[in-house]
Design an enzyme around this catalytic site. Structure first.
Site, mmCIF file in Angstrom:
data_model
loop_
_atom_site.group_PDB
_atom_site.id
_atom_site.type_symbol
_atom_site.label_atom_id
_atom_site.label_comp_id
_atom_site.label_asym_id
_atom_site.label_seq_id
_atom_site.Cartn_x
_atom_site.Cartn_y
_atom_site.Cartn_z
ATOM 1 N N GLY A 168 1.170 -1.087 -0.163
ATOM 2 C CA GLY A 168 -0.177 -0.094 0.000
ATOM 3 C C GLY A 168 0.565 1.220 0.003
ATOM 4 O O GLY A 168 1.585 1.647 1.058
ATOM 5 N N SER A 169 0.645 1.780 -0.685
ATOM 6 C CA SER A 169 2.158 2.917 -0.800
ATOM 7 C C SER A 169 1.216 4.784 -2.173
ATOM 8 O O SER A 169 0.386 4.151 -2.068
ATOM 9 C CB SER A 169 2.812 2.595 -1.746
ATOM 10 O OG SER A 169 2.784 1.614 -2.683
ATOM 11 N N ARG A 170 2.166 5.173 -2.663
ATOM 12 C CA ARG A 170 1.893 5.787 -3.522
ATOM 13 C C ARG A 170 3.612 6.834 -4.677
ATOM 14 O O ARG A 170 4.139 6.165 -4.019
ATOM 15 C CB ARG A 170 2.022 6.652 -2.782
ATOM 16 C CG ARG A 170 2.046 8.558 -3.684
ATOM 17 C CD ARG A 170 1.246 9.251 -2.540
ATOM 18 N NE ARG A 170 1.166 11.098 -2.754
ATOM 19 C CZ ARG A 170 1.007 12.426 -2.524
ATOM 20 N NH1 ARG A 170 -0.363 11.647 -1.718
ATOM 21 N NH2 ARG A 170 0.796 13.206 -3.508
#
Length: 220
Positions: A187-189
């Site tokens: 989960g990240s960007r």
């Protein structure tokens, strides 16, 4: 989650050890409680799903950049590129893509070209969808000169759950558009900073497919 997605799609090499661990724990849980064992197998299936690494059809159109990640565009704004990359402080268009734990997390290069700068910046683990995540979270920064001469940057940004960023790039390396280069766990960007002469073609809320969705085009 489709069964075919779990069974048929290859998984990233980083996921092999996690799948083995999840399966081993699930096997042990069956000796304690059958319901717990089935819950463990469901989580093992999710682990397979998270590390999936599907093939992508990369656009051949000249003068375009493709999304470096799957996910949802959470911001299109102007911001100075990361100081660590030495690109000056003049604001550029920055496209930010949020990856949930259900998105493919394999990252891909937005354009063909040469890697000209790399920097790893320790930081916090704020919600990756937050605006401040680009400056405060742990991140891997990449600068490149595209084959058409544009000086761009992109970043792998850790999130609330993500605790490890993998980047296989090296300075001086030549890469192709849509080429796999790393992964962020879990989960990240991702952020991408455009150069002058490139125009964003996406909007907030739009769904991205890494290596396929065109996110910017060369202006006329």
């Amino acid at each position: 989650m489709k069964a075919s997605d779990v069974v048929m799609t290859p998984i990233h090499k980083e996921g092999h050890i996690f799948v083995v661990i999840f399966f081993a724990i699930s096997f042990g849980l069956f000796f304690l409680s059958e319901p717990l064992g089935w819950i463990g197998l469901i989580l093992t299936a999710w682990c397979l799903y998270f590390f999936r690494d599907p093939e992508r059809v990369v656009p051949e159109e000249a003068g375009v950049l493709v999304s470096p990640a799957d996910g949802t565009v959470c911001a299109v704004t102007e911001a100075a590129p990361p100081a660590e990359l030495g690109m000056g402080d003049e604001p550029r268009v920055r496209i930010s893509i949020f990856l949930s734990v259900f998105n493919v997390h394999v990252n891909r290069t937005p354009a063909a070209g040469e890697i000209t700068g790399l920097a790893h910046v320790p930081g916090k683990f704020l919600n990756a969808a937050a605006t401040e995540a680009s400056e405060e979270n742990e991140r891997q920064l990449i600068r490149m000169t595209t084959s058409e001469g544009h000086d761009i940057a992109y970043a792998q940004v850790a999130g609330l759950v993500a605790r490890r960023i993998l980047c296989d790039l090296e300075i001086g390396q030549n890469v192709g558009r849509g080429e796999r280069f790393g992964l962020i766990r879990f989960g990240s960007r991702t952020d991408i900073y455009l150069d002058k002469g490139l125009e964003a073609t996406v909007q907030v809320g739009q769904t991205m497919i890494g290596g396929e969705t065109i996110i910017a085009r060369k202006t006329a």
